[in-house]
Design an enzyme around this catalytic site. Sequence first.
Site: not given
Ligand code: XIL
Length: 340
Positions: A150, A191, A227, A255, A257
Site C-alpha cells: 500500500e 501489494n 477488498h 486479500e 473479500d
Molecule cells: C488487517 C488485519 O486483517 C487486521 O486484523 C489488522 O488489525 C489490520 O490489518 N490490507 C492488508 C492487511 O495488507 O494486512 C490488512 O490486514 C487488511 C488491509
Amino acid sequence: MLLVSLLVVGVIYENGARSMESLRELAAHRGLLIGTSIDDAELGSAAFRDLVARDYGSVTPENAMKWSVTETNRGIEDFLAADRLVNLAVADGQQVRGHTLVWQRQLPGWLFTDGRPPSADELRTLLRGHITNTVARYRGRISSWDVVNEAMGDDGRLRENVFLQVLGPSYIGDAFTWAHAADPSAVLLYNDYGLENGGPKAEAVERLVRGLLDEGIPIGGVGFQAHVSLSTPLDQLVATMDRFAALGLVTPITEADVRINDSADANVLDDQARVYRRLIDACVQARSCPSFTTWGVTDAHSWIPSEYPGQGRALLRDDRLAPKPAYDQVRAALLGPWWR
Ligand code: XIL
C-alpha cells in the site's frame, strides 16, 4: 453407440468424483492455489485447522509477520506466532505467502519517540534489519513475499508515509533488494488495494514497477488485494492483470473479500456470490494469476466490521463455518464445465 454410452458414463463418473473434491484439490487441477489469511488466535481450534488443511493450498499470516508483532520490543524478536503458522502449513503441504515487510500500519511503537520518526540512517538500518531477519528466517519455506504494501496513494502519488518522508522514494527498491538478498528464490511482490479495475492508481503502480524493473530491482509481481464491495467495478480486472503480465510479472489475488451492509437481507448473499465468481473467474482467466487468497475463512473472523462499521459478512463461510453461496460459486468456477 457403445462408445458414446461409455463416454457419457465416463464424464458423469469423472464429474461425480470431482464434485467430491475439496476447493484445494479442484484448484490444483487448474494449476491454481486457493489460499486464505489466518490469524494466530484461530489456530487454537482443531476443527478450524482441519478445515484449512482440507480447503486451502496456501496460507498468509494475517498479522503474525507484521513488524509490530515480530519486534514489539526493540531488539527482541518474537516469531512465535509466525513460526507456528509456517510449521503447520509446511506439515500440511501448503505454500506460505509472507505478509508484509514494509507497511505504514502496524509499525512498532518504539520506532517513534514522542511521535517523531528516527533519522534516515537509523530508519534505513532498522528497516534493513527487519527485512533481512524476517525473510532469512523463512528462506526456502516461504514462496512469495508481500515486500511493500500500500505505498501508492489513491491519487496516484506515492503515499506520504514515514518511509517516504524519512528515506525518500528509494525505500521501495531497497526493500526489494534486501529481501532478495535474504532469499533469492522467493517471488517478491508489491501489494495494494484498488487496482482491480485499472484507473489512475493502477496506472501509477504500473509506472512504479516499470521503473523498478528498469533499475534491475528484483520484483516478481503485483498483488491485487481485492477488498471489494458489491458495487466495485470489475470489468477491467483481467485487462489490468494483463498489463502487469506483459511486464513479465505475476498478479495473484492476495486479500479478497466482498463486504456487504449489515442491513441487507439474505438475498444479498447471491449478489455477493456473483462478485466472488467474477473475481475467481478473472484469476482463472488471467494466465498471470497463480493464486486466489481470501482475507479470512469465516465471517466470524474478518477485519471488515472493525474497519468498515455497518458492513461485514465478507467471506466464503458464515460465522458458524457453514459454506455460503459465495463458497459454492468459487467451487463451481474451479470445477468448471464438464469438458474442461
Ligand atoms: C488487517 C488485519 O486483517 C487486521 O486484523 C489488522 O488489525 C489490520 O490489518 N490490507 C492488508 C492487511 O495488507 O494486512 C490488512 O490486514 C487488511 C488491509
